[in-house]
Scaffold this motif. Structure first.
Motif, PDB file in Angstrom:
ATOM      1  N   ALA A 102      62.768  53.019  41.161  1.00 49.19           N
ATOM      2  CA  ALA A 102      63.283  54.345  40.826  1.00 49.19           C
ATOM      3  C   ALA A 102      64.355  54.227  39.762  1.00 49.19           C
ATOM      4  O   ALA A 102      64.993  53.183  39.610  1.00 49.19           O
ATOM      5  CB  ALA A 102      63.848  55.042  42.058  1.00 49.19           C
ATOM      6  N   GLU A 103      64.546  55.317  39.031  1.00 47.61           N
ATOM      7  CA  GLU A 103      65.690  55.470  38.143  1.00 47.61           C
ATOM      8  C   GLU A 103      66.609  56.512  38.768  1.00 47.61           C
ATOM      9  O   GLU A 103      66.157  57.549  39.237  1.00 47.61           O
ATOM     10  CB  GLU A 103      65.248  55.882  36.747  1.00 47.61           C
ATOM     11  CG  GLU A 103      64.490  54.792  36.002  1.00 47.61           C
ATOM     12  CD  GLU A 103      64.178  55.186  34.579  1.00 47.61           C
ATOM     13  OE1 GLU A 103      64.504  56.347  34.206  1.00 47.61           O
ATOM     14  OE2 GLU A 103      63.622  54.365  33.845  1.00 47.61           O
ATOM     15  N   LEU A 104      67.892  56.227  38.763  1.00 47.77           N
ATOM     16  CA  LEU A 104      68.865  57.072  39.453  1.00 47.77           C
ATOM     17  C   LEU A 104      69.917  57.562  38.473  1.00 47.77           C
ATOM     18  O   LEU A 104      70.525  56.776  37.757  1.00 47.77           O
ATOM     19  CB  LEU A 104      69.529  56.273  40.586  1.00 47.77           C
ATOM     20  CG  LEU A 104      70.723  56.919  41.292  1.00 47.77           C
ATOM     21  CD1 LEU A 104      70.318  58.230  41.947  1.00 47.77           C
ATOM     22  CD2 LEU A 104      71.294  55.961  42.321  1.00 47.77           C
ATOM     23  N   ALA A 105      70.122  58.866  38.451  1.00 44.26           N
ATOM     24  CA  ALA A 105      71.179  59.477  37.648  1.00 44.26           C
ATOM     25  C   ALA A 105      72.051  60.333  38.563  1.00 44.26           C
ATOM     26  O   ALA A 105      71.568  60.875  39.567  1.00 44.26           O
ATOM     27  CB  ALA A 105      70.595  60.323  36.526  1.00 44.26           C
ATOM     28  N   THR A 121      71.744  54.187  36.373  1.00 48.76           N
ATOM     29  CA  THR A 121      71.588  54.861  35.084  1.00 48.76           C
ATOM     30  C   THR A 121      72.789  55.730  34.798  1.00 48.76           C
ATOM     31  O   THR A 121      73.842  55.605  35.404  1.00 48.76           O
ATOM     32  CB  THR A 121      70.301  55.690  35.069  1.00 48.76           C
ATOM     33  OG1 THR A 121      70.327  56.622  36.158  1.00 48.76           O
ATOM     34  CG2 THR A 121      69.091  54.794  35.223  1.00 48.76           C
ATOM     35  N   ALA A 122      72.611  56.661  33.890  1.00 50.40           N
ATOM     36  CA  ALA A 122      73.737  57.401  33.333  1.00 50.40           C
ATOM     37  C   ALA A 122      74.334  58.387  34.322  1.00 50.40           C
ATOM     38  O   ALA A 122      73.695  58.840  35.262  1.00 50.40           O
ATOM     39  CB  ALA A 122      73.290  58.154  32.089  1.00 50.40           C
ATOM     40  N   MET A 123      75.587  58.709  34.096  1.00 45.97           N
ATOM     41  CA  MET A 123      76.304  59.721  34.854  1.00 45.97           C
ATOM     42  C   MET A 123      76.615  60.879  33.910  1.00 45.97           C
ATOM     43  O   MET A 123      77.126  60.685  32.808  1.00 45.97           O
ATOM     44  CB  MET A 123      77.605  59.141  35.412  1.00 45.97           C
ATOM     45  CG  MET A 123      78.462  60.152  36.159  1.00 45.97           C
ATOM     46  SD  MET A 123      80.059  59.445  36.568  1.00 45.97           S
ATOM     47  CE  MET A 123      79.564  58.076  37.596  1.00 45.97           C
ATOM     48  N   THR A 124      76.270  62.092  34.350  1.00 44.00           N
ATOM     49  CA  THR A 124      76.497  63.280  33.532  1.00 44.00           C
ATOM     50  C   THR A 124      77.581  64.127  34.182  1.00 44.00           C
ATOM     51  O   THR A 124      77.504  64.443  35.371  1.00 44.00           O
ATOM     52  CB  THR A 124      75.210  64.115  33.409  1.00 44.00           C
ATOM     53  OG1 THR A 124      74.199  63.293  32.849  1.00 44.00           O
ATOM     54  CG2 THR A 124      75.439  65.329  32.517  1.00 44.00           C
ATOM     55  N   LEU A 145      66.699  61.470  41.244  1.00 41.44           N
ATOM     56  CA  LEU A 145      65.887  60.260  41.323  1.00 41.44           C
ATOM     57  C   LEU A 145      64.540  60.479  40.662  1.00 41.44           C
ATOM     58  O   LEU A 145      63.921  61.537  40.806  1.00 41.44           O
ATOM     59  CB  LEU A 145      65.682  59.870  42.786  1.00 41.44           C
ATOM     60  CG  LEU A 145      66.960  59.424  43.492  1.00 41.44           C
ATOM     61  CD1 LEU A 145      66.991  59.912  44.915  1.00 41.44           C
ATOM     62  CD2 LEU A 145      67.090  57.918  43.436  1.00 41.44           C
ATOM     63  N   GLU A 146      64.092  59.472  39.958  1.00 38.14           N
ATOM     64  CA  GLU A 146      62.744  59.463  39.385  1.00 38.14           C
ATOM     65  C   GLU A 146      62.040  58.212  39.908  1.00 38.14           C
ATOM     66  O   GLU A 146      62.215  57.118  39.393  1.00 38.14           O
ATOM     67  CB  GLU A 146      62.786  59.454  37.856  1.00 38.14           C
ATOM     68  CG  GLU A 146      61.413  59.535  37.218  1.00 38.14           C
ATOM     69  CD  GLU A 146      61.475  59.597  35.702  1.00 38.14           C
ATOM     70  OE1 GLU A 146      60.430  59.374  35.061  1.00 38.14           O
ATOM     71  OE2 GLU A 146      62.572  59.850  35.159  1.00 38.14           O
ATOM     72  N   GLU A 147      61.271  58.409  40.977  1.00 38.92           N
ATOM     73  CA  GLU A 147      60.630  57.276  41.640  1.00 38.92           C
ATOM     74  C   GLU A 147      59.360  56.870  40.906  1.00 38.92           C
ATOM     75  O   GLU A 147      58.652  57.708  40.340  1.00 38.92           O
ATOM     76  CB  GLU A 147      60.307  57.630  43.095  1.00 38.92           C
ATOM     77  CG  GLU A 147      61.542  57.909  43.925  1.00 38.92           C
ATOM     78  CD  GLU A 147      61.212  58.339  45.337  1.00 38.92           C
ATOM     79  OE1 GLU A 147      62.118  58.314  46.180  1.00 38.92           O
ATOM     80  OE2 GLU A 147      60.041  58.699  45.581  1.00 38.92           O
ATOM     81  N   GLN A 186      67.745  65.079  44.612  1.00 39.96           N
ATOM     82  CA  GLN A 186      66.562  65.662  43.977  1.00 39.96           C
ATOM     83  C   GLN A 186      65.610  64.561  43.525  1.00 39.96           C
ATOM     84  O   GLN A 186      66.038  63.517  43.024  1.00 39.96           O
ATOM     85  CB  GLN A 186      67.000  66.501  42.761  1.00 39.96           C
ATOM     86  CG  GLN A 186      65.865  67.084  41.948  1.00 39.96           C
ATOM     87  CD  GLN A 186      66.380  67.865  40.751  1.00 39.96           C
ATOM     88  OE1 GLN A 186      67.250  68.737  40.901  1.00 39.96           O
ATOM     89  NE2 GLN A 186      65.871  67.547  39.578  1.00 39.96           N
ATOM     90  N   GLY A 187      64.312  64.783  43.728  1.00 43.71           N
ATOM     91  CA  GLY A 187      63.291  63.884  43.172  1.00 43.71           C
ATOM     92  C   GLY A 187      62.854  62.767  44.088  1.00 43.71           C
ATOM     93  O   GLY A 187      61.981  61.978  43.721  1.00 43.71           O
ATOM     94  N   ASN A 188      63.406  62.664  45.292  1.00 50.21           N
ATOM     95  CA  ASN A 188      63.019  61.570  46.197  1.00 50.21           C
ATOM     96  C   ASN A 188      61.771  61.957  46.989  1.00 50.21           C
ATOM     97  O   ASN A 188      61.652  63.078  47.500  1.00 50.21           O
ATOM     98  CB  ASN A 188      64.158  61.226  47.146  1.00 50.21           C
ATOM     99  CG  ASN A 188      64.614  62.419  47.964  1.00 50.21           C
ATOM    100  OD1 ASN A 188      64.956  63.472  47.426  1.00 50.21           O
ATOM    101  ND2 ASN A 188      64.642  62.260  49.284  1.00 50.21           N
TER     102      ASN A 188
END
Length: 210
Positions: free
Chosen positions: A94-97, A22-25, A113-115, A49-51
């Motif tokens: 998961a979605e990874l940023a 996914t996106a890079m900020t 991470l948004e698992e 974060q989020g794992n």
């Protein structure tokens, strides 16, 4: 009369989840322009974060870079791809940023991470009976056997239904005072949940009087 039980098999579905890139900020705290993707930068910190399903240590190992390393933004993109591949290998969706904070020639990275929630386990796929036949029966008619049993083409088949029909066939043969053995044979011609059932009947010949 001896009857053998048939053990039907279950088919389980499996869904493999992947972790899409996914996106890079990028947040630039200095007034200077964001450096080019190939400019070397000192990695100040790496955070995760989020794992919940994959350990932080495993994620950092896959990412491949640690505080103090000299990296480029292109290097960090490749590290992000390795984390995505790790999630795919673990079958965890998961979605990874990747959030980057650049200050001068230093860069700090946070993998966010948004698992996905655990999916309910897939249940067994029902077996469908495509055809049922009786072979070898001479003293008991096929019509009588069909009337005594419940399994029919197009309907479901299970161990319980099969056992019920076995008992019904046994009772019918006993009522007619006919001895023999009956063996159910099942095949999966299409290698899926569709089955063919054949009752293989071996009737014993009556002994002739001396």
């Amino acid at each position: 009369m001896s009857l053998r039980f048939l053990l039907t098999r279950n088919f389980f579905g499996m869904t493999l989840a992947v972790a899409p890139l996914t996106a890079m900020t990028i947040t630039n705290t200095a007034s200077a322009a964001i450096p080019a993707p190939t400019v070397p930068l000192k990695l100040m910190t790496v955070a995760v974060q989020g794992n919940h399903h994959v350990a932080t240590a495993d994620i950092l190992q896959a990412f491949g870079y640690h505080a103090g390393d000299i990296v480029t933004r292109n290097d960090l993109i490749e590290g992000q791809k390795r984390v995505s591949a790790l999630y795919s290998a673990r079958n965890v969706g998961a979605e990874l940023a990747e959030q980057m904070r650049i200050a001068g020639k230093g860069i700090s990275v946070k993998l966010v991470l948004e698992e996905q929630a655990d999916a309910a386990p897939a249940g067994p796929v029902a077996l469908v009976l495509d055809k049922v036949e009786f072979q070898g029966n001479r003293k008991v008619s096929t019509e009588a056997l069909e009337a005594a049993t419940k399994l029919r083409a197009g309907g479901p088949v299970s161990n319980d239904l099969l056992a019920g029909d076995q008992r019904a066939i046994q009772a019918l043969y006993q009522a007619k005072k006919v001895s023999g053995s009956i063996q159910p044979q099942v095949t999966y011609p299409n290698h899926d949940q569709h089955v063919v059932l054949i009752w293989d009947v071996h009737e014993q010949e009556s002994k002739k009087a001396d």
